[in-house]
Motif scaffolding. Structure first.
Motif, PDB file in Angstrom:
ATOM      1  N   SER A 266      45.698  17.435  39.826  1.00 14.81           N
ATOM      2  CA  SER A 266      45.456  18.720  40.477  1.00 14.81           C
ATOM      3  C   SER A 266      46.675  19.605  40.212  1.00 14.81           C
ATOM      4  CB  SER A 266      45.218  18.528  41.979  1.00 14.81           C
ATOM      5  OG  SER A 266      46.351  17.954  42.590  1.00 14.81           O
TER       6      SER A 266
ATOM      7  N   HIS B  36      37.741  21.788  38.500  1.00 17.58           N
ATOM      8  CA  HIS B  36      38.206  22.401  39.742  1.00 17.58           C
ATOM      9  C   HIS B  36      37.065  22.436  40.750  1.00 17.58           C
ATOM     10  CE1 HIS B  36      36.192  25.856  37.952  1.00 17.58           C
ATOM     11  NE2 HIS B  36      36.990  25.721  36.893  1.00 17.58           N
ATOM     12  N   GLN B  37      37.311  23.063  41.900  1.00 14.28           N
ATOM     13  CA  GLN B  37      36.330  23.008  42.995  1.00 14.28           C
ATOM     14  C   GLN B  37      35.013  23.694  42.645  1.00 14.28           C
ATOM     15  OE1 GLN B  37      37.442  25.224  46.493  1.00 14.28           O
ATOM     16  NE2 GLN B  37      38.467  26.839  45.340  1.00 14.28           N
ATOM     17  N   HIS B  38      35.019  24.608  41.687  1.00 12.38           N
ATOM     18  CA  HIS B  38      33.802  25.345  41.357  1.00 12.38           C
ATOM     19  C   HIS B  38      32.951  24.650  40.298  1.00 12.38           C
ATOM     20  CE1 HIS B  38      35.358  28.569  43.801  1.00 12.38           C
ATOM     21  NE2 HIS B  38      36.452  28.656  43.053  1.00 12.38           N
TER      22      HIS B  38
ATOM     23  N   ASP C  76      42.939  18.753  47.512  1.00 17.53           N
ATOM     24  CA  ASP C  76      42.561  19.305  46.212  1.00 17.53           C
ATOM     25  C   ASP C  76      41.294  18.637  45.692  1.00 17.53           C
ATOM     26  OD1 ASP C  76      44.856  20.846  46.305  1.00 17.53           O
ATOM     27  OD2 ASP C  76      46.055  19.379  45.214  1.00 17.53           O
ATOM     28  N   PRO C  77      40.703  19.184  44.624  1.00 12.05           N
ATOM     29  CA  PRO C  77      39.545  18.517  44.005  1.00 12.05           C
ATOM     30  C   PRO C  77      39.893  17.106  43.532  1.00 12.05           C
ATOM     31  CG  PRO C  77      39.790  20.756  43.181  1.00 12.05           C
ATOM     32  CD  PRO C  77      41.025  20.464  43.973  1.00 12.05           C
TER      33      PRO C  77
ATOM     34  N   GLU D  58      33.349  20.991  39.704  1.00 11.18           N
ATOM     35  CA  GLU D  58      33.688  19.570  39.753  1.00 11.18           C
ATOM     36  C   GLU D  58      32.491  18.665  39.442  1.00 11.18           C
ATOM     37  OE1 GLU D  58      36.023  16.325  42.598  1.00 11.18           O
ATOM     38  OE2 GLU D  58      35.749  18.395  43.281  1.00 11.18           O
TER      39      GLU D  58
ATOM     40  N   ARG E 132      34.947  14.136  44.415  1.00 13.90           N
ATOM     41  CA  ARG E 132      33.624  14.051  43.784  1.00 13.90           C
ATOM     42  C   ARG E 132      33.713  13.454  42.385  1.00 13.90           C
ATOM     43  NH1 ARG E 132      30.637  19.753  44.609  1.00 13.90           N
ATOM     44  NH2 ARG E 132      32.747  20.540  44.327  1.00 13.90           N
TER      45      ARG E 132
ATOM     46  N   GLU F 280      43.021  20.849  37.297  1.00 14.43           N
ATOM     47  CA  GLU F 280      42.515  21.952  38.110  1.00 14.43           C
ATOM     48  C   GLU F 280      42.676  23.289  37.399  1.00 14.43           C
ATOM     49  OE1 GLU F 280      42.886  23.293  42.814  1.00 14.43           O
ATOM     50  OE2 GLU F 280      44.218  21.761  41.999  1.00 14.43           O
TER      51      GLU F 280
END
Length: 305
Positions: free
Chosen positions: A106, A81-83, A115-116, A85, A119, A56
């Protein structure tokens, strides 16, 4: 490397090296949520073995690895990370298809829960590649284990993981109104700068018991339970109480369910004198809000008695 972990890598090799670690596989690795000693021996071995560590935050993970004496250069770390992934997951898939072992971590705890990671795992599995879980620390199960909030009754058994509530006041209020009707334990997460707002919003639940668990596994760890209506005042009692990441547990509605069931039995006894069993149970449940299955069992006992 911290001197306290000098022997950990050797122990990890002795304990885990004899196992099989296939190439071209994604290893989903849980890491500590605060206390570095909560890393598992198998996690240490896999983090050493991995060709690439997807993570992450590369800076955070680099520091974590170095604390254990694991040296991974920048070329061996991949930000995921979430942006980014979805995009980074395709890079992981490409590397796996070339036979590399990739570990994903993470910033803390078990990836893919809050957390990511979900996906990423989905993308890997869709390509027919293997995902291997390495269990370990999780703030959710850590808090549940000391809260006594998971009911054993049939109607309120287990728990519901909800995570973070919406930040907008109206959406958060609607979410809490929905959760208020959930009879099982509900697990929420919250950041320190929003915990007072969440406590104020939860106060409408009145006597429903709520456990606040903060700074889990860290030096100033605290687990405290209160009626929902008392949460704002308790948090305001000391500035220290609002510090740290929070796991918030809404306890099951055991008391309310018991009261409703008692009323349901009374109404059921009257209805059974005039109606067939199924109709009496249905009406008693609708009138009192008591769960239908236990009412049906009670009806059978009454008739047999």
């Amino acid at each position: 490397m911290s001197a306290s972990f000098a022997s950990a890598l050797g122990a990890a090799h002795d304990a885990a090296a004899a196992q099989h670690y296939p190439q071209g596989a994604l290893y989903v690795v849980a890491t500590p949520i605060g206390n570095l000693a909560d890393i598992t021996l198998r996690a240490l071995h896999v983090l050493q073995l991995a060709d690439i560590v997807a993570c992450e935050d590369t800076r955070h993970t680099q520091a974590l690895l170095r604390a254990y004496g694991i040296d991974k250069g920048g070329a061996n770390l991949l930000a995921l990370h979430q942006h980014n992934e979805a995009q980074a997951a395709q890079q992981v898939v490409a590397q796996l298809q070339q036979g590399r072992r990739i570990a994903y971590v993470s910033d803390a705890g078990t990836p893919g829960v809050s957390d990511p990671g979900a996906r990423l795992v989905d993308a890997v599995q869709n390509e027919g590649l293997r995902c291997i879980p390495l269990p370990g620390a999780s703030s959710v199960t850590t808090a549940l284990s000391v809260a006594g909030a998971v009911a054993a009754s049939t109607e309120a058994q287990g728990f519901v993981f909800h995570g973070f509530l919406p930040t907008r006041a109206g959406e958060r209020t609607n979410a809490i109104q929905h959760l208020a009707r959930e009879p099982r334990c509900v697990v929420l997460l919250e950041a320190p700068h929003r915990i007072q707002e969440l406590a104020t919003a939860l106060a409408v639940l009145g006597e429903r018991r709520v456990t606040l668990a903060r700074e889990l596994t860290k030096q100033f760890e605290e687990v405290s339970s209160h009626p929902a209506s008392e949460l704002p005042a308790w948090l305001a009692g000391s500035p220290q109480r609002a510090k740290g990441e929070f796991v918030v547990l809404l306890h099951p509605m055991a008391a309310q369910a018991d009261a409703a069931f008692g009323q349901g039995e009374q109404v059921l006894a009257l209805l059974l004198a005039e109606l067939p069993t199924k109709a009496a149970v249905r009406l008693a449940a609708e009138i009192t809000g008591a769960p239908r299955n236990p009412l049906y069992e009670a009806a059978l006992r009454m008739k047999n008695g």
